[in-house]
Design an enzyme around this catalytic site. Structure first.
Site, PDB file in Angstrom:
ATOM      1  N   LYS A   4     -13.081 -11.858  -1.399  1.00  0.00           N
ATOM      2  CA  LYS A   4     -13.136 -10.770  -2.468  1.00  0.00           C
ATOM      3  C   LYS A   4     -12.880 -11.223  -3.668  1.00  0.00           C
ATOM      4  CE  LYS A   4     -10.007  -7.550  -2.581  1.00  0.00           C
ATOM      5  NZ  LYS A   4      -9.516  -7.385  -4.027  1.00  0.00           N
ATOM      6  N   ASN A   5     -11.532 -11.928  -3.790  1.00  0.00           N
ATOM      7  CA  ASN A   5     -11.087 -12.088  -5.074  1.00  0.00           C
ATOM      8  C   ASN A   5     -11.527 -13.227  -5.821  1.00  0.00           C
ATOM      9  OD1 ASN A   5      -9.192  -9.979  -4.629  1.00  0.00           O
ATOM     10  ND2 ASN A   5      -7.551 -10.864  -3.994  1.00  0.00           N
ATOM     11  N   CYS A  61      -2.568   1.974  -9.516  1.00  0.00           N
ATOM     12  CA  CYS A  61      -3.239   1.748  -8.136  1.00  0.00           C
ATOM     13  C   CYS A  61      -1.978   1.797  -7.170  1.00  0.00           C
ATOM     14  CB  CYS A  61      -3.801   0.268  -8.051  1.00  0.00           C
ATOM     15  SG  CYS A  61      -2.808  -0.976  -7.722  1.00  0.00           S
ATOM     16  N   ARG A 113      -0.329  -0.874 -13.101  1.00  0.00           N
ATOM     17  CA  ARG A 113      -1.219  -2.319 -12.988  1.00  0.00           C
ATOM     18  C   ARG A 113      -1.448  -2.608 -14.537  1.00  0.00           C
ATOM     19  NH1 ARG A 113      -3.743  -3.689  -8.236  1.00  0.00           N
ATOM     20  NH2 ARG A 113      -4.124  -5.875  -9.133  1.00  0.00           N
ATOM     21  N   ASP A 156      -0.614 -10.887  -1.108  1.00  0.00           N
ATOM     22  CA  ASP A 156      -1.606 -10.282  -0.100  1.00  0.00           C
ATOM     23  C   ASP A 156      -1.483 -10.417   1.324  1.00  0.00           C
ATOM     24  OD1 ASP A 156      -4.197 -10.942  -2.465  1.00  0.00           O
ATOM     25  OD2 ASP A 156      -2.549  -9.652  -2.539  1.00  0.00           O
ATOM     26  N   ARG A 185     -12.606  -1.723   1.383  1.00  0.00           N
ATOM     27  CA  ARG A 185     -12.457  -2.532  -0.063  1.00  0.00           C
ATOM     28  C   ARG A 185     -12.365  -4.032   0.113  1.00  0.00           C
ATOM     29  NH1 ARG A 185      -7.684  -1.666  -3.283  1.00  0.00           N
ATOM     30  NH2 ARG A 185      -8.743  -3.169  -4.393  1.00  0.00           N
TER      31      ARG A 185
END
Ligand code: EPZ
Length: 419
Positions: free
Chosen positions: A22-23, A115, A120, A305, A397
């Site tokens: 994803k990143n 968030c 952020r 993460d 997500r």
């Protein structure tokens, strides 16, 4: 409302291919605003990826998905504004700023909301882009950005190796006049993947031995074809699920080097590992031992993460594990939900002490954020009885088909919709 129902204590066994990162795909999608027609392979089906494609469409690009491939053809609606609802839908939308200004010389984006991980801030992004020649002023919750004289290369020392700020500068500097050097740049593998895509489109990006990123501006970029790297955090998550529930699982298609700070934790906890360049097999051997201390750091340190998924496994260890979260202000949101399942975790500021218990029990719990939600799912796999996990839109997500993947390795997990 969508939720997961997991009945715990199934032993997990089998092989799991890991989806694209994803990143990595998010900044690469942003970068397509500066390149030509591109084909991006190994793109995961995630709501954040859909959101990024929506922003590209709003800005005039034609975006089409064919399986795991996303085809992008840049267009131009002449609109260089990302409206608030789009910015709020995906916090990392800020990574579009450098690409929009690089393409059109101006941009108007709403200030990203906070968030689940706390505020952020984007100060590092803005300060870096201002050094490239972008004039930025706040206008009723929007940022009005202009580069009337275009972007010009310069030396940009980042006070902190921010992943997003590094990506924004790398993208914007590709077509700036002259050379840009990003000092104290982030070193996450996703940065290298972004650079690989851009260099395939004619950019001139290289990383010096000291980690500084040098970008020699070129007049224009062309299209390209690129395969996105595997998601190292998804791999770490499935390994954490296996450690928590017990079993023998191999994750494939992932660069094991990208997990170099995570794998020693599993070994310390008593898991047996077999590692090849593109796979990791984890086998539990009885009750887990605690992990003495996990300190999250910028890459190549332990990734923030992976903190909450690993914490789920530590909840069942025979002893106390310590976690120190150095990257985000509030990344222990999963703890109250883990406690509802019988976990014994103390949080004091950035430190969490996880006192392992011999059993967890199923409960009605909810996702607090993306990785926290994955942690609660991992705990549910180990818990006695049934867990219903609500608000799984957080999980969607960043994890493609989580429940299908878990079933693939033997879990009793299903998705349900409540009226
Ligand atoms: C990226 O977020 C990832 N997101 C995050 O993954 C990841 O946790 C993070 O990098 C760290 O590895 C994407 O790539 C889309 P940062 P980013 O800028 O770019 C502070 C996930 O779960 N900061 O390196 O936002 C910031 O508040 C997500 O997949 C400033 O103070 O991370 C944080 O405390 C979560 N000012 C720290 O730096 C700024 O201008 C790290 O942020 C920017 C950041």
């Amino acid at each position: 409302m969508k939720y997961l129902v997991i009945r715990g204590q199934n032993r997990l066994e089998g092989t799991l291919p890991i989806h694209g990162a994803k990143n990595s795909v998010l900044p690469i999608l942003a970068a397509t605003l500066l390149t030509g027609e591109s084909a991006l392979h190994n793109c995961p089906r995630l709501s954040d990826v859909d959101a990024a494609c929506g922003i590209l469409g709003h800005l005039g690009s034609q975006v089409r998905r064919e399986g795991a491939c996303i085809l992008v053809r840049p267009g131009n609606t002449g609109d260089c504004c990302i409206p608030e609802e789009m910015m709020r839908r995906m916090r990392s939308s800020i990574v579009f700023l450098g690409a929009i200004v690089g393409r059109w010389g101006r941009a108007r984006i709403s200030l990203p909301g906070g968030c689940e991980l706390g505020p952020r801030p984007i100060d590092l992004h803005l300060a870096a882009l201002e050094k490239l020649g972008v004039q930025i002023r706040e206008d009723h919750g929007y940022l009005d950005c202009r580069a009337p004289e275009g972007l010009r290369g310069t030396v940009i020392p980042l006070p902190f190796p921010s992943v997003g700020a590094t990506e924004n500068v790398v993208i914007a500097a590709c077509t700036a006049r002259g050379e840009t050097v990003v000092k104290n740049a982030a070193r996450e593998p996703e940065i290298d993947d972004l650079a690989a895509y851009l260099n395939g489109c004619g950019a001139r990006i290289r990383t010096a031995p000291n980690g500084d990123i040098h970008i020699q501006g070129v007049p224009a970029l062309h299209g390209g074809e690129h395969r996105v790297i595997a998601d190292r955090i998804a791999a770490a998550t499935y390994l954490s699920c296996t450690a928590a529930a017990g079993g023998d699982v191999t994750v494939t298609g992932v660069c094991s080097e990208h997990l170099s700070a995570v794998l020693p934790c599993f070994e310390e906890m008593g898991c047996r590992l077999w590692v090849t360049p593109d796979s990791v097999r984890l086998q539990t051997q009885g009750r887990l031992r605690p992990v003495r201390s996990v300190r999250t750091l910028p890459y190549p340190g332990f990734p923030t993460d992976a903190q909450s998924p690993l914490m789920a496994a530590a909840c069942l260890a025979d002893g106390t594990s310590m976690f120190v979260e150095n990257i985000f202000e509030s990344r222990y949101k999963q703890v109250p939900e883990l406690r509802r399942m019988g976990a014994d975790v103390e949080v004091e500021g950035r430190v969490a002490l996880v006192h392992g218990v011999s059993r967890l029990h199923g409960a009605a719990v909810r996702c607090t954020d993306l990785r926290g939600g994955a942690a609660i799912a991992a705990a549910a796999l180990a818990a006695e009885g049934e867990t219903t996990l609500a608000q799984i839109e957080h999980i969607d997500r960043g994890y493609e088909a989580l429940e299908e993947n878990l079933r693939r390795i033997g879990a009793d997990a299903r998705r349900e919709e409540a009226p």
